[in-house]
Design a protein around this motif. Structure first.
Motif, PDB file in Angstrom:
ATOM      1  N   TRP A  33      99.048  45.978  47.649  1.00 48.46           N
ATOM      2  CA  TRP A  33     100.008  47.051  47.890  1.00 48.46           C
ATOM      3  C   TRP A  33     100.507  47.049  49.334  1.00 48.46           C
ATOM      4  CZ3 TRP A  33      95.122  48.170  45.845  1.00 48.46           C
ATOM      5  CH2 TRP A  33      94.171  48.604  46.755  1.00 48.46           C
ATOM      6  N   HIS A  34      99.704  46.505  50.257  1.00 47.92           N
ATOM      7  CA  HIS A  34     100.207  46.342  51.625  1.00 47.92           C
ATOM      8  C   HIS A  34     101.331  45.303  51.648  1.00 47.92           C
ATOM      9  CE1 HIS A  34      96.035  47.847  52.739  1.00 47.92           C
ATOM     10  NE2 HIS A  34      96.863  48.766  53.178  1.00 47.92           N
ATOM     11  N   TYR A  35     101.127  44.230  50.870  1.00 48.52           N
ATOM     12  CA  TYR A  35     102.185  43.217  50.786  1.00 48.52           C
ATOM     13  C   TYR A  35     103.438  43.791  50.132  1.00 48.52           C
ATOM     14  CZ  TYR A  35      98.956  39.659  52.355  1.00 48.52           C
ATOM     15  OH  TYR A  35      98.077  38.928  53.116  1.00 48.52           O
ATOM     16  N   VAL A  78     114.213  39.827  61.402  1.00 44.89           N
ATOM     17  CA  VAL A  78     114.120  39.329  60.026  1.00 44.89           C
ATOM     18  C   VAL A  78     112.883  38.456  59.826  1.00 44.89           C
ATOM     19  CG1 VAL A  78     115.287  37.921  58.291  1.00 44.89           C
ATOM     20  CG2 VAL A  78     116.603  39.544  59.645  1.00 44.89           C
ATOM     21  N   LEU A  79     112.469  37.706  60.848  1.00 46.12           N
ATOM     22  CA  LEU A  79     111.332  36.796  60.716  1.00 46.12           C
ATOM     23  C   LEU A  79     109.981  37.425  61.024  1.00 46.12           C
ATOM     24  CD1 LEU A  79     112.859  33.572  62.299  1.00 46.12           C
ATOM     25  CD2 LEU A  79     112.489  34.079  59.876  1.00 46.12           C
ATOM     26  N   CYS A  80     109.960  38.609  61.597  1.00 51.09           N
ATOM     27  CA  CYS A  80     108.717  39.233  62.046  1.00 51.09           C
ATOM     28  C   CYS A  80     107.712  39.419  60.916  1.00 51.09           C
ATOM     29  CB  CYS A  80     109.038  40.563  62.725  1.00 51.09           C
ATOM     30  SG  CYS A  80     107.597  41.398  63.411  1.00 51.09           S
ATOM     31  N   LEU A  81     108.087  40.107  59.875  1.00 50.33           N
ATOM     32  CA  LEU A  81     107.138  40.401  58.796  1.00 50.33           C
ATOM     33  C   LEU A  81     106.716  39.182  57.986  1.00 50.33           C
ATOM     34  CD1 LEU A  81     108.044  43.935  57.447  1.00 50.33           C
ATOM     35  CD2 LEU A  81     106.143  43.236  58.873  1.00 50.33           C
ATOM     36  N   VAL A  84     104.024  37.557  60.030  1.00 46.36           N
ATOM     37  CA  VAL A  84     102.820  38.390  60.025  1.00 46.36           C
ATOM     38  C   VAL A  84     102.103  38.284  58.676  1.00 46.36           C
ATOM     39  CG1 VAL A  84     102.059  40.802  60.050  1.00 46.36           C
ATOM     40  CG2 VAL A  84     103.596  39.978  61.815  1.00 46.36           C
ATOM     41  N   ALA A  85     102.861  38.244  57.590  1.00 46.33           N
ATOM     42  CA  ALA A  85     102.263  38.133  56.255  1.00 46.33           C
ATOM     43  C   ALA A  85     101.528  36.809  56.093  1.00 46.33           C
ATOM     44  CB  ALA A  85     103.342  38.278  55.184  1.00 46.33           C
ATOM     45  N   ILE A  86     102.068  35.740  56.631  1.00 49.78           N
ATOM     46  CA  ILE A  86     101.401  34.432  56.564  1.00 49.78           C
ATOM     47  C   ILE A  86     100.075  34.472  57.314  1.00 49.78           C
ATOM     48  CG2 ILE A  86     101.563  32.029  57.325  1.00 49.78           C
ATOM     49  CD1 ILE A  86     104.599  32.239  56.693  1.00 49.78           C
ATOM     50  N   VAL A  87     100.085  35.065  58.492  1.00 45.74           N
ATOM     51  CA  VAL A  87      98.847  35.179  59.266  1.00 45.74           C
ATOM     52  C   VAL A  87      97.836  36.046  58.515  1.00 45.74           C
ATOM     53  CG1 VAL A  87      97.852  36.067  61.410  1.00 45.74           C
ATOM     54  CG2 VAL A  87      99.979  34.774  61.482  1.00 45.74           C
ATOM     55  N   ALA A  88      98.299  37.144  57.934  1.00 47.00           N
ATOM     56  CA  ALA A  88      97.401  38.043  57.202  1.00 47.00           C
ATOM     57  C   ALA A  88      96.810  37.365  55.963  1.00 47.00           C
ATOM     58  CB  ALA A  88      98.136  39.318  56.809  1.00 47.00           C
ATOM     59  N   SER A  93      90.225  39.568  56.368  1.00 49.28           N
ATOM     60  CA  SER A  93      89.268  40.548  56.872  1.00 49.28           C
ATOM     61  C   SER A  93      90.062  41.732  57.417  1.00 49.28           C
ATOM     62  CB  SER A  93      88.391  39.935  57.974  1.00 49.28           C
ATOM     63  OG  SER A  93      89.154  39.701  59.139  1.00 49.28           O
ATOM     64  N   ARG A  94      89.367  42.630  58.082  1.00 54.43           N
ATOM     65  CA  ARG A  94      90.060  43.776  58.675  1.00 54.43           C
ATOM     66  C   ARG A  94      91.090  43.336  59.704  1.00 54.43           C
ATOM     67  NH1 ARG A  94      86.143  46.987  62.667  1.00 54.43           N
ATOM     68  NH2 ARG A  94      88.064  47.523  63.699  1.00 54.43           N
ATOM     69  N   TRP A  95      90.912  42.148  60.269  1.00 51.63           N
ATOM     70  CA  TRP A  95      91.839  41.676  61.289  1.00 51.63           C
ATOM     71  C   TRP A  95      93.187  41.299  60.693  1.00 51.63           C
ATOM     72  CZ3 TRP A  95      90.606  43.571  65.566  1.00 51.63           C
ATOM     73  CH2 TRP A  95      89.261  43.761  65.883  1.00 51.63           C
ATOM     74  N   GLY A  96      93.217  40.972  59.409  1.00 53.27           N
ATOM     75  CA  GLY A  96      94.497  40.768  58.738  1.00 53.27           C
ATOM     76  C   GLY A  96      95.290  42.066  58.695  1.00 53.27           C
ATOM     77  N   SER A  97      94.607  43.154  58.385  1.00 51.13           N
ATOM     78  CA  SER A  97      95.259  44.470  58.384  1.00 51.13           C
ATOM     79  C   SER A  97      95.717  44.859  59.787  1.00 51.13           C
ATOM     80  CB  SER A  97      94.313  45.536  57.835  1.00 51.13           C
ATOM     81  OG  SER A  97      94.002  45.281  56.495  1.00 51.13           O
ATOM     82  N   ALA A  98      94.883  44.555  60.771  1.00 51.65           N
ATOM     83  CA  ALA A  98      95.255  44.855  62.160  1.00 51.65           C
ATOM     84  C   ALA A  98      96.463  44.031  62.590  1.00 51.65           C
ATOM     85  CB  ALA A  98      94.071  44.584  63.083  1.00 51.65           C
ATOM     86  N   THR A  99      96.537  42.798  62.119  1.00 54.87           N
ATOM     87  CA  THR A  99      97.677  41.941  62.452  1.00 54.87           C
ATOM     88  C   THR A  99      98.961  42.506  61.862  1.00 54.87           C
ATOM     89  OG1 THR A  99      96.261  39.996  62.520  1.00 54.87           O
ATOM     90  CG2 THR A  99      98.606  39.612  62.237  1.00 54.87           C
TER      91      THR A  99
END
Length: 124
Positions: A33-35, A78-81, A84-88, A93-99
């Motif tokens: 749901w975050h995605y 346009v490229l920001c999210l 960020v989604a690729i990194v997440a 872990s929780r760091w994906g959410s923090a990212t």
């Protein structure tokens, strides 16, 4: 540029940042749901990119000589999210959410800067 759309993107990005920040504090990874929330905000940024491209093609220009800077910020928006989604995705872990929270906050700041460049501000 369309100010209500810029404000909508900024508010949606701040809400996404708070939501994912809350998940990070609770030590939860990014969930589906975050995605979905990222997809909604991404659609808003793509719509903003289309509106800005049409405005630029129609002869409207940022005040001053800020067209190159404006287009650069628009691409970053346009490229920001997606970045960020690729990194997440790689950080389950929780760091994906923090990212995602940090990236969404950055997106809100980019909205302010985008509006500033369009208005002819130098930000200095």
């Amino acid at each position: 540029m369309l100010t209500p759309l810029t404000v909508t993107v900024a508010v949606a990005a701040l809400l996404l940042s708070a939501w994912c920040g809350y998940a990070a504090v609770r030590e939860q990874p990014v969930k589906d749901w975050h995605y979905l929330g990222m997809a909604v905000v991404l659609l808003l940024t793509v719509a903003q990119g289309i509106v800005a491209a049409v405005a630029l093609a129609g002869g409207e220009r940022p005040a001053g000589d800020g067209t190159g800077v404006f287009v650069s910020y628009l691409l970053a928006v346009v490229l920001c999210l997606p970045l960020v989604a690729i990194v997440a995705l790689g950080e389950r872990s929780r760091w994906g959410s923090a990212t995602v929270a940090a990236g969404a906050l950055l997106l809100a700041v980019l909205q302010l800067r985008l509006a500033d460049v369009w208005a002819g501000g130098t930000g200095g």
